[in-house]
Write a protein that holds these residues in place. Structure first.
Motif, mmCIF file in Angstrom:
data_model
loop_
_atom_site.group_PDB
_atom_site.id
_atom_site.type_symbol
_atom_site.label_atom_id
_atom_site.label_comp_id
_atom_site.label_asym_id
_atom_site.label_seq_id
_atom_site.Cartn_x
_atom_site.Cartn_y
_atom_site.Cartn_z
ATOM 1 N N VAL A 122 29.495 15.550 68.514
ATOM 2 C CA VAL A 122 30.185 16.412 67.549
ATOM 3 C C VAL A 122 31.646 15.985 67.393
ATOM 4 C CG1 VAL A 122 30.909 18.774 67.034
ATOM 5 C CG2 VAL A 122 28.644 18.340 68.021
ATOM 6 N N VAL A 123 32.054 15.895 66.139
ATOM 7 C CA VAL A 123 33.453 15.662 65.793
ATOM 8 C C VAL A 123 33.892 16.822 64.903
ATOM 9 C CG1 VAL A 123 35.086 14.164 64.571
ATOM 10 C CG2 VAL A 123 33.228 13.154 65.912
ATOM 11 N N LYS A 124 35.023 17.416 65.232
ATOM 12 C CA LYS A 124 35.588 18.493 64.411
ATOM 13 C C LYS A 124 36.548 17.887 63.401
ATOM 14 C CE LYS A 124 36.307 23.031 63.815
ATOM 15 N NZ LYS A 124 35.198 23.967 63.563
ATOM 16 N N ALA A 125 36.398 18.240 62.113
ATOM 17 C CA ALA A 125 37.296 17.701 61.087
ATOM 18 C C ALA A 125 37.207 18.535 59.818
ATOM 19 C CB ALA A 125 36.956 16.249 60.783
ATOM 20 N N PHE A 126 38.194 18.390 58.980
ATOM 21 C CA PHE A 126 38.290 19.015 57.666
ATOM 22 C C PHE A 126 38.563 20.515 57.712
ATOM 23 C CE2 PHE A 126 35.866 15.177 56.555
ATOM 24 C CZ PHE A 126 36.632 14.707 55.503
ATOM 25 N N ASN A 127 38.410 21.175 58.847
ATOM 26 C CA ASN A 127 38.555 22.633 58.887
ATOM 27 C C ASN A 127 40.004 23.089 58.767
ATOM 28 O OD1 ASN A 127 38.909 21.655 61.688
ATOM 29 N ND2 ASN A 127 39.265 23.824 62.095
ATOM 30 N N THR A 128 40.967 22.189 59.002
ATOM 31 C CA THR A 128 42.375 22.601 58.899
ATOM 32 C C THR A 128 42.890 22.572 57.469
ATOM 33 O OG1 THR A 128 43.221 20.361 59.262
ATOM 34 C CG2 THR A 128 42.849 21.722 61.223
ATOM 35 N N ALA A 174 43.287 14.564 67.338
ATOM 36 C CA ALA A 174 43.927 15.725 67.967
ATOM 37 C C ALA A 174 43.454 15.958 69.394
ATOM 38 C CB ALA A 174 43.676 16.972 67.127
ATOM 39 N N GLY A 175 42.499 15.154 69.890
ATOM 40 C CA GLY A 175 42.056 15.309 71.261
ATOM 41 C C GLY A 175 40.600 15.725 71.381
ATOM 42 N N SER A 176 40.285 16.436 72.445
ATOM 43 C CA SER A 176 38.914 16.827 72.767
ATOM 44 C C SER A 176 38.481 18.037 71.950
ATOM 45 C CB SER A 176 38.810 17.165 74.258
ATOM 46 O OG SER A 176 39.564 18.343 74.542
ATOM 47 N N LEU A 177 37.177 18.334 72.004
ATOM 48 C CA LEU A 177 36.686 19.530 71.322
ATOM 49 C C LEU A 177 37.339 20.790 71.871
ATOM 50 C CD1 LEU A 177 32.829 19.060 70.831
ATOM 51 C CD2 LEU A 177 34.663 18.766 69.151
ATOM 52 N N ARG A 178 37.629 20.824 73.170
ATOM 53 C CA ARG A 178 38.240 22.017 73.760
ATOM 54 C C ARG A 178 39.732 22.104 73.394
ATOM 55 N NH1 ARG A 178 37.158 25.680 77.936
ATOM 56 N NH2 ARG A 178 35.091 25.600 76.988
ATOM 57 N N GLU A 179 40.495 21.072 73.747
ATOM 58 C CA GLU A 179 41.938 21.156 73.529
ATOM 59 C C GLU A 179 42.312 20.893 72.070
ATOM 60 O OE1 GLU A 179 43.731 22.477 75.787
ATOM 61 O OE2 GLU A 179 42.035 22.479 77.170
ATOM 62 N N MET A 184 43.326 23.046 66.254
ATOM 63 C CA MET A 184 42.876 23.032 64.868
ATOM 64 C C MET A 184 42.284 24.361 64.409
ATOM 65 S SD MET A 184 41.023 19.314 65.166
ATOM 66 C CE MET A 184 40.252 19.366 63.550
ATOM 67 N N GLN A 185 42.129 25.294 65.310
ATOM 68 C CA GLN A 185 41.343 26.491 65.048
ATOM 69 C C GLN A 185 42.133 27.563 64.313
ATOM 70 O OE1 GLN A 185 37.990 27.232 67.747
ATOM 71 N NE2 GLN A 185 39.267 28.876 68.528
ATOM 72 N N VAL A 186 41.469 28.261 63.360
ATOM 73 C CA VAL A 186 42.115 29.399 62.709
ATOM 74 C C VAL A 186 42.382 30.479 63.748
ATOM 75 C CG1 VAL A 186 41.064 28.971 60.456
ATOM 76 C CG2 VAL A 186 39.899 30.462 62.093
ATOM 77 N N GLY A 187 43.376 31.294 63.463
ATOM 78 C CA GLY A 187 43.709 32.361 64.389
ATOM 79 C C GLY A 187 44.680 31.925 65.468
ATOM 80 N N GLY A 188 45.564 31.005 65.144
ATOM 81 C CA GLY A 188 46.608 30.626 66.098
ATOM 82 C C GLY A 188 46.781 29.140 66.342
ATOM 83 N N GLY A 189 45.827 28.315 65.932
ATOM 84 C CA GLY A 189 45.971 26.876 66.133
ATOM 85 C C GLY A 189 47.092 26.318 65.266
ATOM 86 N N PRO A 190 48.058 25.597 65.841
ATOM 87 C CA PRO A 190 49.219 25.137 65.061
ATOM 88 C C PRO A 190 48.884 24.107 63.989
ATOM 89 C CG PRO A 190 49.252 24.183 67.269
ATOM 90 C CD PRO A 190 48.163 25.219 67.260
ATOM 91 N N HIS A 195 49.217 21.244 55.924
ATOM 92 C CA HIS A 195 48.944 20.287 54.861
ATOM 93 C C HIS A 195 50.143 19.359 54.726
ATOM 94 C CE1 HIS A 195 46.476 23.907 53.774
ATOM 95 N NE2 HIS A 195 45.560 22.968 53.870
ATOM 96 N N ALA A 196 49.953 18.123 55.166
ATOM 97 C CA ALA A 196 51.064 17.172 55.168
ATOM 98 C C ALA A 196 50.536 15.794 54.745
ATOM 99 C CB ALA A 196 51.684 17.090 56.565
ATOM 100 N N LEU A 197 51.455 14.958 54.326
ATOM 101 C CA LEU A 197 51.120 13.612 53.887
ATOM 102 C C LEU A 197 51.713 12.581 54.830
ATOM 103 C CD1 LEU A 197 51.801 13.924 50.047
ATOM 104 C CD2 LEU A 197 49.613 14.156 51.220
ATOM 105 N N LYS A 198 51.021 11.455 54.961
ATOM 106 C CA LYS A 198 51.516 10.334 55.738
ATOM 107 C C LYS A 198 51.922 9.219 54.771
ATOM 108 C CE LYS A 198 50.190 6.747 59.044
ATOM 109 N NZ LYS A 198 49.082 6.162 59.821
#
Length: 200
Positions: A122-128, A174-179, A184-190, A195-198
């Motif tokens: 599992v890879v977490k992505a796009f949710n931010t 951004a690291g592991s699924l836990r950290e 990345m998580q809603v409800g407090g994840g920074p 939304h930023a550009l590189k």
């Protein structure tokens, strides 16, 4: 690489569009069956086909783009993932606003997804990102849209990084699924809704 998408809403169709534009074959699926996706795949072009959830899940990399409450049912028919990559785009929102999110306790959303997808990497992505930052071309005159991702399997993350870069995003590990998932998580994840550009 062939791709599958479980869920054909705004996010699923947006990701499919980027993959097709990059020349990849994509199998889209939803809970209502392939016949309901004929117009969608026609708009995407000949590299897109409609299939069952099981057919989409047979791809090398699969994107999960369904509502949080629909995740268990969406993954129920896939008994084993055999090491295939599952990209979880979900947020654990159960109500009409981002503040209405499920209490996961110490678990992150993607750890919950991993429990329902035995054998998946599992890879977490796009949710931010809000949808309006995912669907259009992520390449802008000012730079490329940052795309944060997290996971526990280094090879899966490397494969995802390459795909995200190819379709125009600027991927950031951004690291592991836990950290990383907590960041990345809603409800407090920074990183949530950052939304930023590189600049390249």
């Amino acid at each position: 690489m062939e791709f599958g998408i479980i869920g054909a809403g705004t996010i699923g169709k947006g990701i499919a569009g980027h993959l097709v534009t990059a020349g990849h074959r994509v199998v889209l699926s939803n809970s209502r069956g392939p016949d309901t996706l004929s117009d969608t795949v026609a708009r995407l072009g000949p590299l897109a086909t409609a299939g069952t959830v099981a057919e989409a899940a047979a791809a090398e990399m699969v994107f999960l783009a369904v509502r949080w409450l629909d995740i268990p049912a969406a993954l129920a028919d896939v008994s084993s993932w055999d090491g295939r990559i599952l990209v979880d785009t979900s947020n654990h929102i159960v109500g009409p606003t981002p503040r209405d999110h499920a209490d996961l306790g110490p678990e992150t959303g993607s750890e919950f997804v991993a429990r329902h997808a035995p054998g998946a990497r599992v890879v977490k992505a796009f949710n931010t990102l809000y949808a309006q930052y995912i669907v259009p071309d992520p390449r802008h005159a000012e730079g490329r849209q940052l795309l944060f991702y997290a996971g526990d399997d280094a090879d899966a993350k490397a494969d995802f990084h390459a795909v995200a870069d190819e379709i125009g995003f600027a991927p950031v590990d951004a690291g592991s699924l836990r950290e990383g998932g907590r960041l990345m998580q809603v409800g407090g994840g920074p990183l949530s809704a950052l939304h930023a550009l590189k600049q390249d």
